[in-house]
Design an enzyme around this catalytic site. Sequence first.
Site, PDB file in Angstrom:
ATOM      1  N   ASP A   1       0.820  -1.224   0.000  1.00  0.00           N
ATOM      2  CA  ASP A   1       0.000   0.000   0.000  1.00  0.00           C
ATOM      3  C   ASP A   1       0.851   1.270   0.000  1.00  0.00           C
ATOM      4  O   ASP A   1       0.333   2.370  -0.202  1.00  0.00           O
ATOM      5  CB  ASP A   1      -0.934   0.002   1.216  1.00  0.00           C
TER       6      ASP A   1
ATOM      7  N   LYS B   1      -5.984  -2.320  -7.166  1.00  0.00           N
ATOM      8  CA  LYS B   1      -6.318  -1.691  -5.872  1.00  0.00           C
ATOM      9  C   LYS B   1      -7.485  -0.712  -6.083  1.00  0.00           C
ATOM     10  O   LYS B   1      -8.185  -0.804  -7.082  1.00  0.00           O
ATOM     11  CB  LYS B   1      -5.078  -0.989  -5.310  1.00  0.00           C
TER      12      LYS B   1
HETATM   13  C1  S3P Z   1      -5.390  -5.667   3.245  1.00  0.00           C
HETATM   14  C2  S3P Z   1      -4.616  -6.401   2.399  1.00  0.00           C
HETATM   15  C3  S3P Z   1      -3.959  -5.858   1.192  1.00  0.00           C
HETATM   16  C4  S3P Z   1      -3.907  -4.342   1.222  1.00  0.00           C
HETATM   17  C5  S3P Z   1      -5.216  -3.735   1.660  1.00  0.00           C
HETATM   18  C6  S3P Z   1      -5.591  -4.224   3.044  1.00  0.00           C
HETATM   19  C7  S3P Z   1      -6.021  -6.332   4.401  1.00  0.00           C
HETATM   20  O1  S3P Z   1      -4.702  -6.254   0.055  1.00  0.00           O
HETATM   21  O2  S3P Z   1      -3.553  -3.835  -0.034  1.00  0.00           O
HETATM   22  O3  S3P Z   1      -5.120  -2.320   1.678  1.00  0.00           O
HETATM   23  O4  S3P Z   1      -6.452  -5.643   5.341  1.00  0.00           O
HETATM   24  O5  S3P Z   1      -6.087  -7.566   4.394  1.00  0.00           O
HETATM   25  P1  S3P Z   1      -4.439  -7.679  -0.656  1.00  0.00           P
HETATM   26  O6  S3P Z   1      -4.830  -8.748   0.280  1.00  0.00           O
HETATM   27  O7  S3P Z   1      -5.331  -7.646  -1.869  1.00  0.00           O
HETATM   28  O8  S3P Z   1      -2.995  -7.693  -1.019  1.00  0.00           O
END
Ligand code: S3P
Length: 429
Positions: free
Chosen positions: A316, A343
């Site tokens: 992120d 995203k």
């Molecule tokens: C998150 C996981 C990440 C991240 C998101 C929050 C979470 O996404 O980018 O902002 O809280 O599990 P991904 O699981 O798609 O990598």
Amino acid sequence: MNNITIKAGSPLKGEIEIPGDKSISHRAIILASIAEGTSRITNFLTGEDCISTISIMRAAGVKIEMAEDYVTVSGSSLFGLKEPEDVVDAGNSGTTTRLLAGLFASQNFFTVITGDRYLRKRPMNRVVEPLRSMGASINGRDGGNKLPLAICGTKLQGITYHSPISSAQVKSSILLAGLSADGTTTVYEPTLSRDHSERMLVAMGAKAKRLEDGGFSVEGGFSLSAVDIEVPGDISSAAFFIVAALIVEGSEIVLKAVGVNPARTGIIDILLAMGGDIKLENKRDVAGEPVADIVVKSGPLKGVEIAGDLIPRAIDELPVVAVAAAFAEGTTVVREAKELRVKESDRISAITSELKKLGADIQEREDGFVVEGGKPLSGAVVGSFDDHRIAMSMTVAALKASGETSISDPECVNISFPGFFNLLKSIQR
Ligand code: S3P
């Protein structure tokens, strides 16, 4: 359309507290909702994404009360949730959608989850396919890949799942489904993504454990016990202030009580490798998560190569890494970060196009970007793509671009960081 104007910045000085971690706040609400007893959550993030999680759990019958300083959740136990009366809306939140798809797939009721126009474009196959292989009945647009998703809750079977991507949302969705499935559910991922779900499951007494081979398994049918959770400051939000303090000359700030879970500190490792003056002080554990105060002083940065295991640990923060790179000497390359394209916006193309408008030398690659740092940047009119992390990254860039920068639709920062602009103003000296 709203705009905010940011002027090239005076130094940042002082001590600040960063709002609570978004990932941990979501998980605290979800797991407390299915625990036995009442959990009290302090430093809960009241950003719009986490409020979406609260409203859906309330729609599923959970009593959640928000006081000024804390949230109390009266757990409904694993099988005490109720069928929501209407379609539930996850707003902009991928975490809410994917985690709750896993939870609701194994309940004995019907749920329809939808979201805003950005979330409705994002891929859901990554959770729908493994959940279907557990026996879940999920339909949706594009064969179940796009919201709205219609979930007919049913009894699931535990699985062993080797995820092709390192995604905490995928991992957590399957583990949540596994909590009420028959037998054991085990998840493997290529490299460890944030492990807040695993830590909280263990803290709440789930029959769950990390395996020696790196997998994580949970036994279905065992209840969770309520716990009090103090949410650490969000390192993903802290990242904007850390980069701002590094690049704006004369800055020196302290960020108090920020979560420094090793699965999240890729940004610190990257900025240290770039030569940033960053120190972690007063390291301690708070409710099973490591926390520290982060001291940052401005100074020169140099380009670095970023790929591999670092990517999920900084996923992120990569847009704000692009900003740091634009002010660093030399070349920065980010590779193996294709996930950025799915995203809240396509963050590779968003950060590339907007930094270019300020005069940065940044080139888009299929799986990342290349920045030739050290070119002087000047203020311009830029977009946020309604993506909170793009809006905040561009704000940081604007602090070091000459003149004024106007950023469109800045209110999207409320998704993860209510009060961002006021906090920034409060430490500009
Ligand atoms: C998150 C996981 C990440 C991240 C998101 C929050 C979470 O996404 O980018 O902002 O809280 O599990 P991904 O699981 O798609 O990598």
